[in-house]
Every structure is written in C-alpha cells, then in structure tokens.
Design an enzyme around this catalytic site. Structure first.
Site, mmCIF file in Angstrom:
data_model
loop_
_atom_site.group_PDB
_atom_site.id
_atom_site.type_symbol
_atom_site.label_atom_id
_atom_site.label_comp_id
_atom_site.label_asym_id
_atom_site.label_seq_id
_atom_site.Cartn_x
_atom_site.Cartn_y
_atom_site.Cartn_z
ATOM 1 N N SER A 176 6.124 2.373 -5.565
ATOM 2 C CA SER A 176 5.138 1.625 -6.338
ATOM 3 C C SER A 176 5.049 2.257 -7.718
ATOM 4 C CB SER A 176 3.765 1.683 -5.657
ATOM 5 O OG SER A 176 2.741 1.241 -6.523
ATOM 6 N N TYR A 189 -2.121 7.806 -1.530
ATOM 7 C CA TYR A 189 -1.105 6.766 -1.721
ATOM 8 C C TYR A 189 -0.129 7.143 -2.834
ATOM 9 C CZ TYR A 189 0.890 2.084 -2.058
ATOM 10 O OH TYR A 189 1.749 1.017 -2.063
#
Length: 286
Positions: A176, A189
C-alpha cells in the site's frame, strides 16, 4: 491530509480478512482432473471480495486455474469461482486463515496434490485494526502483523518451494502507499505493508537463482464498496488530493497484477514496489 490517508487505507480493507480462530482447509468441490491441463495455476489469497476478487476474476479470464482463498466468506468466494468458470477459466475455493502457518501449509500441500504446484502467487489477504500507537493493544499490533506480513512470508515460502522445482514462477505481494509513507493511527498496518516491500526485495534476490520473480503492488485510494461508505463530501475531498482527480478501480489494480503475473515482458522485472495511486504518493497541488 491525515483524514485522506486514513480513508485511503480503506481501499486495502476491502480485501481484508477478519482475524479468525484457526480454520481448516476445505476440500475442493471437484476433482483436479476437471481443471485445465497445462494452464497456469494461480493462488490468490483474500480473493473473496474487493481487489482480491477482481484479480482472481481477471486471471481466470486469461484461462488460468485459480485457487480462490478465503478465511470466512465462503459464499462470496464461491461466487468468484462461478464467475471465473463463466469467463472461460477454472477455479476452486480453499478456506485457510493467513494468520495460521498450519493452514497455509495445508493449502499449498493441497495445491501441489491437485494441480502439481503453484505457478503464480498473489498475496492479497489483509486486515486493519487501527488505533493510535500510544493506545494500541498488543493484540491489535500482532493480529495485523500476523496476517499482513507473516502470512505473506509463509505463503511466499511455501509457494517458492513448489516454484523452485519448476525453476520458474512469479510472486506478487499487495502492499500500500501507506507502507511507503505511513499514516497516523495505523502504525501496525504501515509497518506490515512497509515490511512487505522489504520482504519483496529480499525474496527477489534470494529467489532469482531459481527463475522466480517477486514484486509488490502499492495501491492508493481504490473505489470499492467501502469507499462508498465515506459519503459524497469525503470522497470529493479525497479526489481533490489525487493528481488524477479520481479514485482508482479494482480492475486497474487487477490489470497491473495480470501484467506482472503473466506477461512475457514482465519476466525481467523483480524486486520492485509499484504504486498505482493516481499520483497520490507524489502529492497534489505542489
């Protein structure tokens, strides 16, 4: 901008799997002999929804045998299987929790026995458990690391053991843009996704001798069902911070993955983390 980055992570959450108790791998609903002989066998983790489902369907439409992995959403996974069959590919659904090494080993053992091994691995499965670092519980940290980073490592390890025997293979890891520049409230994350980029480079160097390439894809804000939950006002703010002025589509991410997974001209690409974000990583209005 911080609200944008927090919202941005929801694009990856559309493919998220809930952290579950240890699960067992399901037996395929049909025998291996019905799968297309000689076709490329692709394992897509977290493939029941969102970007994972789009990737599985896209690769199935290219004539691949697709293993649709899921942790809990059997119904949606079977819908993906049927969509792949309707497009001319073939597929089965296999249940396995990416936080459990035993599940991962069992899944790849089944892939080997049914299809002769994995040719392409696409690591999509991921979860989010957001919270400020100063308040984050140990379980919040560890659950995200277990699925989003350790799961990618162990799946890559198992897949490479099969690819090495064939002296060819391709691994695509879903990271990401948050793994590249972080985001408040997502220390777990961002750490996991940043770790995926580092793992991609290390494995690319190790696996190259056996003809296996390893790359990562870093999506930005992708328009999915969860994006719609943000509301029109928030979506407009998000779009205004993206140089291209729009959200990405899951099918666009799937197209990049397809190229890395199947195209002959991608055979010389390895160790890279490719952003597909409308330019958000480089900023807007500067």
């Amino acid at each position: 901008m911080s609200r944008l980055l927090l919202a941005l992570m929801m694009s990856a959450a559309t493919t998220a799997l809930r952290a579950l108790p240890r699960s067992r791998v399901l037996t395929p609903r049909r025998a291996a002999m019905t799968m297309k002989e000689g076709a490329t066998t692709v394992v897509v983790t977290g493939a029941s929804r969102g970007i994972g489902a789009a990737i599985a369907k896209d690769l199935g439409a290219q004539g691949c045998n697709v293993v649709v992995n899921y942790a809990a959403s059997e119904g949606p996974a079977l819908e993906v299987v049927e969509a792949i069959k309707a497009s001319g590919g073939d597929a089965i659904a296999i249940k396995a929790n990416m936080a459990e090494l035993d599940d991962i080993k069992a899944m790849f053992k089944q892939v080997a026995s049914e299809f002769g091994g994995c040719d392409v691995l696409v690591n999509i499965a991921g979860i989010t458990k957001d919270g400020l670092a100063m308040r984050m519980k140990p379980a919040q940290w560890q659950d995200v690391i277990d699925v989003n980073l350790s799961g990618v490592f162990y799946c890559s390890q198992q897949a490479f053991n099969q690819m090495a025997k064939k002296r060819k293979g391709r691994i695509i890891n879903m990271s990401s843009v948050v793994g590249l520049f972080g985001n408040p409230g997502q220390a777990n994350y961002a750490s996991a996704k940043g770790g995926v980029c580092g793992l991609t480079m290390s494995n690319a160097k190790e696996f190259a001798a056996r003809g296996v390439t390893v790359n990562a894809v870093c999506p930005g804000f992708i328009g999915t069902e969860m994006a719609n939950e943000l509301g029109e006002d928030m979506l407009e703010k998000v779009k205004s911070a993206i140089p291209l002025g729009r959200l990405g589509a899951a099918e666009e991410v799937a197209g990049l993955v397809r190229y890395l997974a199947l195209d002959d001209s991608a055979a010389y690409i390895t160790g890279h983390s490719l952003t597909i974000d409308g330019g958000i990583a480089i900023g807007a209005g500067f």
